[in-house]
Design a protein around this motif. Structure first.
Motif, PDB file in Angstrom:
ATOM      1  N   ARG A 131      -7.362  -5.159  -3.211  1.00 54.18           N
ATOM      2  CA  ARG A 131      -8.282  -5.905  -2.348  1.00 54.18           C
ATOM      3  C   ARG A 131      -7.564  -6.489  -1.126  1.00 54.18           C
ATOM      4  O   ARG A 131      -8.188  -6.689  -0.081  1.00 54.18           O
ATOM      5  N   ARG A 180     -11.665  -0.539  -1.683  1.00 50.69           N
ATOM      6  CA  ARG A 180     -11.763  -1.993  -1.856  1.00 50.69           C
ATOM      7  C   ARG A 180     -13.123  -2.374  -2.440  1.00 50.69           C
ATOM      8  O   ARG A 180     -13.228  -3.213  -3.334  1.00 50.69           O
ATOM      9  N   LEU A 184     -13.836  -4.122  -6.125  1.00 48.14           N
ATOM     10  CA  LEU A 184     -14.515  -5.398  -6.282  1.00 48.14           C
ATOM     11  C   LEU A 184     -15.788  -5.233  -7.107  1.00 48.14           C
ATOM     12  O   LEU A 184     -16.110  -6.087  -7.943  1.00 48.14           O
TER      13      LEU A 184
END
Length: 657
Positions: free
Chosen positions: A215, A224, A228
């Protein structure tokens, strides 16, 4: 009996002995507690108040040892059978505790004690009697038979649900599969540690050593976002029914014993005192953070729009990455350069050296100590001034399958003066190689709990041992210790690069400025979490995701990432329940505590006056705050150390600068 004559707990020395050892220790501890309580019942008329309380405290210590073992090994032991046996032991303890605190005969025994008879109770004895009676009434001892039976059933199910929720989070490790070229931007050592599989793809997990760097550094926005998304969906959807049941059971328990709701019940025994004071505190912090948040978000959005010209807000999946770009480009801090100074082995050694100097301690590694895993290192803690052994600590700091996924200090045994040594365990999930500085800060933070547990484990009563303060003070000593992870003198003593060069002071100063960036919006994120913990318990919403969205829009700087359910892996909904606000409440106190120290030469750093080792202020802090355990109210401990009641001023000044 002096501390050094006590022996630490003997753990099993072979893998196949653990399950039997856990079962036997649980059986022995539970039997000992029942024996002590039976003795109370049969000898009630001939006991002084001190004798009755001592017997009750000893029973609590026996139960606490079993519960601590169960909680620890249920979260860290590599064998699933051992974990299951440990979880069962913890359930048995909670069942016995519920039975005892609902026992009217026992309550009447303690209610009838005369604290002034004979030699009379000292201040700590009176404090213990007061809290014991409060425990009985909060448990529902004054309810009728049917309600007491229902309370027992609710408590038993709550223990089971909490364990199921914790296990779900612990075991739900999700993965993201990417092509090797999609790792562009990540550190070389990270890439080397993640070779492609037979199908040519790289597997990334949601464990912290993977999730955090991805991240922060990965150039590929899709990676990314995928990371997440996976991270925020751990535990979902299975957690939904568990959480609904948990909130409903807690509400039923609180209202059955006479409270409006669970937060009101829970807050009564904390510094904050009342449930409605929690959202008021959350909003006070949110308001104080508003201007700093807007200031730093404007900077972040400006950089974000260089790549996304039409963006109205910074997307949550991009926040960490663009925050790092701002720090590198505008604040001259390259986190990938910073991490080259923080090799895990050096950080661990430096942590022990620094805290040893600060608190007047020595850590003697016990190379032949039995542990549950080869990763675990063991140290006996010794007081430098007296030479007394103070306790034993275990450091279990790397991730593995079936292990607790966050960072926390677990108790193995509570300490009581002349009776039992305190032993604690640090459970984290750090990289074995280079560490992000944020993880160094986390290590200092969690070690603060460990020091508190050991130093505070020499009081007269088990009920007040170690970190047995109000829950909303528990984090303050650890948050204050984080300050030492930001001091140039402290860091230069162990933070060196591959060539052995210490981290430059100007880089540390830039890191401090960089850390200040974003603290306003980080405070708002914390208030989003705190509000979630409070309102989920207060209102028990039918649609958890919808309520989460409302709270995120109100408090968080980041827009919702579609299709995610962060609360499903928000483990603090278990242990902290409605009181996640306590992290920020403690930080307010921690900033005030730290104001007593000279920031230009922190005690414990190589640059501090060697004639003051440990520094007078540090020693006073150790003796008056940490060593006191829970023998006084936290506000009184802080006032004794500071020479005045704590205030909001130091925190407000820090947030505004």
């Amino acid at each position: 009996m002096t501390p050094e004559t006590l022996e630490p707990l003997a753990l099993p020395t072979t893998p196949d002995a653990w399950e039997g050892w856990v079962a036997a220790r649980a059986e022995t501890g539970l039997a000992r507690a029942r024996e002590l309580v039976d003795g109370l019942r049969h000898a009630s008329s001939g006991l002084t108040a001190e004798e009755a309380l001592r017997t009750w405290d000893d029973a609590g210590l026996a139960l606490g040892d079993v519960a601590a073992m169960g909680s620890l090994l249920g979260n860290v032991h590599p064998d699933e059978g051992v974990r299951t046996t440990a979880e069962r032991a913890e359930q048995d303890v909670h069942r016995v505790l519920t039975e005892l605190t609902l026992d009217r005969g026992l309550y009447e025994l303690f209610a009838g004690l005369d604290p002034d008879a004979g030699r009379g109770l000292d201040d700590q004895g009176r404090r213990l009697l007061e809290k014991t009676l409060r425990d009985f009434t909060r448990a529902g001892v004054d309810r009728d038979d049917d309600l007491r039976a229902r309370i027992a059933a609710v408590n038993e199910r709550l223990t089971e649900v909490d364990q199921e929720f914790s296990k779900l989070i612990r075991d739900d490790v999700r993965t993201v599969r990417v092509a090797p070229e999609q790792l562009a931007g990540l550190p070389d050592d990270f890439v080397e540690a993640h070779p492609p599989g037979d199908d040519g793809l790289v597997t990334l997990t949601t464990d912290y050593p993977d999730a955090v760097p991805v991240r922060m550094f990965c150039h590929d926005a899709d990676v990314r976002r995928a990371m997440l998304h996976a991270f925020l969906n751990r535990g979902w959807p299975e957690a939904e029914p568990l959480l609904r049941e948990m909130f409903a059971l807690r509400h039923e328990l609180a209202t059955t014993v006479g409270y409006d709701d669970w937060p009101s019940y829970d807050a009564e025994v904390k510094m904050i005192g009342e449930g409605p004071a929690i959202p008021a505190f959350i909003d006070r912090i949110a308001e104080a953070a508003e201007e700093p948040m807007r200031r730093d978000l404007a900077v972040l959005l400006e950089r974000y729009r260089a790549d996304h010209p039409d963006a109205a807000r910074v997307e949550m999946a991009d926040a960490s990455y663009y925050e790092e770009l701002v720090r590198k480009e505008r604040l001259q801090v390259d986190s990938q350069r910073v991490r080259t100074y923080f090799a895990f082995e050096k950080v661990r050694a430096g942590l022990l050296e620094v805290t040893g100097r600060l608190f007047g301690l020595r850590y003697d590694e016990v190379h032949d100590a039995a542990t549950w895993h080869d990763d675990v290192t063991v140290y006996d803690v010794v007081d430098l001034a007296s030479g007394d052994g103070l306790g034993r600590i275990y450091l279990d700091l790397h991730p593995r399958e079936g292990k607790y996924k966050h960072a926390a200090q677990f108790t193995l045994t509570d300490g009581v003066a002349g009776r039992q040594l305190p032993e604690g365990v640090l459970v984290c999930n750090f990289s074995r190689g280079l560490m992000e500085h944020d993880h160094v800060v986390t290590l200092f933070h969690e070690f603060g709990h460990l020091v508190h547990h050991v130093v505070g484990g020499h009081v007269a009563w088990g009920r007040f041992a170690g970190v047995a303060t109000e829950w909303d003070f528990v984090e303050a000593p650890s948050q204050m210790l984080e300050e030492w992870a930001w001091d140039a003198g402290v860091l230069r003593s162990f933070a060196t690069d591959e060539a052995g060069e210490p981290i430059p002071a100007d880089l540390v100063e830039a890191m401090r400025r960089s850390d200040d960036f974003g603290k306003g919006y980080q405070a708002r994120v914390q208030m989003f979490y705190a509000a979630t913990s409070y309102w989920f318990h207060r209102d028990r919403p039918d649609d958890l995701t919808a309520r989460m969205l409302e709270l995120q829009e109100r408090y968080s700087p980041w827009p919702y990432l579609e299709g995610t359910h962060f609360y499903a892996s928000f483990g603090h909904l278990g242990g902290y329940s409605s009181a996640y606000y306590t992290y920020m409440w403690s930080l307010v106190i921690a900033k005030d505590l730290f104001s007593a120290f000279d920031e230009t030469a922190l005690p414990g750093s190589p640059g501090a006056d060697p004639g003051a080792a440990p520094d007078d202020v540090a020693r006073r802090y150790r003796d008056r705050v940490l060593a006191a355990g829970g023998t006084e109210d936290a506000a009184d401990l802080v006032a004794d150390f500071l020479g005045r009641p704590y205030t909001f001023d130091a925190y407000a000044a820090w947030l505004a600068r």
